[in-house]
Design an enzyme around this catalytic site. Structure first.
Site, PDB file in Angstrom:
ATOM      1  N   ASP A  13       0.860  -1.168   0.000  1.00 40.27           N
ATOM      2  CA  ASP A  13       0.000   0.000   0.000  1.00 40.27           C
ATOM      3  C   ASP A  13       0.910   1.236   0.000  1.00 40.27           C
ATOM      4  OD1 ASP A  13      -2.479   1.526   0.470  1.00 40.27           O
ATOM      5  OD2 ASP A  13      -1.564   1.910   2.421  1.00 40.27           O
ATOM      6  N   ASP A  15      -0.416   5.185   0.438  1.00 41.33           N
ATOM      7  CA  ASP A  15      -0.872   6.217   1.380  1.00 41.33           C
ATOM      8  C   ASP A  15      -0.910   5.659   2.798  1.00 41.33           C
ATOM      9  OD1 ASP A  15      -1.527   8.452  -0.373  1.00 41.33           O
ATOM     10  OD2 ASP A  15      -3.139   7.204  -1.142  1.00 41.33           O
ATOM     11  N   ASP A 209      -1.574  -0.198   6.015  1.00 45.55           N
ATOM     12  CA  ASP A 209      -1.901   0.446   7.291  1.00 45.55           C
ATOM     13  C   ASP A 209      -3.366   0.300   7.681  1.00 45.55           C
ATOM     14  OD1 ASP A 209      -2.507   2.311   5.067  1.00 45.55           O
ATOM     15  OD2 ASP A 209      -3.123   3.653   6.686  1.00 45.55           O
TER      16      ASP A 209
END
Length: 263
Positions: A13, A15, A209
């Protein structure tokens, strides 16, 4: 003990994992360099459909990690590929940015509000009331409704801003309908990732996240899930979540440190 020696491909990922806004997160570059030196393959897998693969490649390169569009898979690209597989010349009413529109056009999809076959909702940072009004009317009329991804918020350097999932809730309140969702953690983007990187499930890991997208993707794909606490998820959220990551680290820097300890 962290033992990830069997992992030869990391799905990353971006961002909240690799960077926040225009700043690399602690240890991100260190981890990327270490993974590459160890011979691991990398695919940046983002639900953010507001930008093109070329934009993300340029951004990573500017931050110090040379990348090409082939290194990036976005939920927008996965959505365009999915619609193309169903109907190569489909007519699409797109609620999205110009970059997403350009990406859809490269797949031969026809962007129009006139008798579309699909309504597609992306992360639209150029959203207007007119776009919402048109989309809701088409969705109420029964046009097939697709969303690029389910993320509720998008992390920025100044805090969280409403993402595609928040717009899904708004449209549901107006129309009573929910979309088919393509991005993480759904099978369409997983299949697109495996077609790009044809490794075994044992050889792959998802780093991110978010529990409900990144770690759910790992669970749905049957691959290792590595959660970093540098973005949306905090330590206290873990006890409340039905989704359990295989590993949890503060950030990519801690993961790099743990990996060095097992070499």
């Amino acid at each position: 003990m962290t033992n990830l020696s069997h992992i030869t491909c990391f799905l990353l990922d971006m961002d909240g994992t690799v960077y926040l806004g225009d700043k690399l997160l602690p240890g991100a570059l260190e981890f990327l360099q270490q993974a590459k030196q160890a011979g691991s393959d990398l695919l940046f897998l983002t639900n953010n459909s507001s930008r093109s693969t070329a934009y993300y490649a340029e951004k990573l390169t500017r931050m110090g990690w040379p990348a090409s569009p082939q290194d990036i898979l976005t939920s927008g690209m996965a959505t365009a590929a999915y619609i193309h597989s169903l109907q190569p010349k489909a007519r699409v009413y797109l609620v999205g940015t110009q970059e997403l529109a350009d990406e859809f056009s490269t797949w031969g999809l026809i962007l129009t509000s006139d008798a579309p076959d699909f309504v597609v909702l992306g992360f639209d940072t150029t959203l207007t009331y007119h776009k919402l009004q048109t989309a809701c009317q088409l969705i109420t009329d029964g046009v097939c409704y697709i969303a690029t991804h389910p993320d509720i918020n998008c992390p920025t350097e100044t805090g969280y801003i409403p993402d595609c999932g928040a717009m899904i809730a708004l449209i549901q309140a107006s129309t009573g309908r929910l979309p088919k969702v393509i991005g993480k953690p759904n099978k369409e983007i997983i299949e697109a990732a495996f077609s790009r990187k044809p490794y075994s499930t044992r050889q792959m890991a998802m780093i991110g996240d978010r529990l409900y997208t990144d770690m759910a993707t790992a669970k749905n794909a049957g691959i290792t899930g590595i959660l970093v606490l540098s973005g949306e998820t905090k330590q206290e959220h873990l006890a409340e979540s039905p989704i359990e990551p295989d590993y949890v680290f503060d950030n990519l820097g801690e993961l790099a440190y743990r990996l060095r300890q097992t070499e």
